[in-house]
Design a protein around this motif. Structure first.
Motif, PDB file in Angstrom:
ATOM      1  N   PHE A  18       6.216   4.561   5.848  1.00 54.31           N
ATOM      2  CA  PHE A  18       4.835   4.591   5.372  1.00 54.31           C
ATOM      3  C   PHE A  18       3.878   5.153   6.422  1.00 54.31           C
ATOM      4  N   ASP A  19       3.993   4.698   7.667  1.00 50.70           N
ATOM      5  CA  ASP A  19       3.089   5.177   8.718  1.00 50.70           C
ATOM      6  C   ASP A  19       3.216   6.680   8.938  1.00 50.70           C
ATOM      7  N   GLU A  20       4.417   7.196   8.853  1.00 51.92           N
ATOM      8  CA  GLU A  20       4.627   8.633   9.002  1.00 51.92           C
ATOM      9  C   GLU A  20       4.055   9.382   7.794  1.00 51.92           C
ATOM     10  N   PHE A  21       4.267   8.849   6.606  1.00 52.97           N
ATOM     11  CA  PHE A  21       3.736   9.442   5.383  1.00 52.97           C
ATOM     12  C   PHE A  21       2.225   9.520   5.449  1.00 52.97           C
ATOM     13  N   ARG A  22       1.609   8.485   5.953  1.00 50.30           N
ATOM     14  CA  ARG A  22       0.151   8.428   6.037  1.00 50.30           C
ATOM     15  C   ARG A  22      -0.408   9.605   6.845  1.00 50.30           C
TER      16      ARG A  22
END
Length: 70
Positions: A61-65
């Motif tokens: 999720f953090d990378e996607f953000r």
């Protein structure tokens, strides 16, 4: 297309909590509302690789953000 968590869930088609390049490419086509061109695919791959900080071939999720707008 909803908030970032909803977008992540939509992209994570197998529900494993990570997005692979196939899932990301399909999601990006949906977001753009059209088939991806060769230039689009180059940009998608570049964005994906740049965001995959732990280099495991998936986006958490953090990378996607970092590439989905927040």
């Amino acid at each position: 297309m909803g908030n970032l968590e909803e977008q992540f869930s939509a992209a994570d088609r197998d529900g494993d909590g990570r997005i692979d390049i196939k899932e990301y490419t399909a999601w990006k086509g949906t977001v753009l509302g059209r088939a991806l061109t060769a230039d689009d695919l180059d940009a998608v791959f570049s964005d994906f690789v740049g965001a995959d900080k732990d280099e495991d071939g998936t986006l958490a999720f953090d990378e996607f953000r970092t590439i989905a707008g927040e």
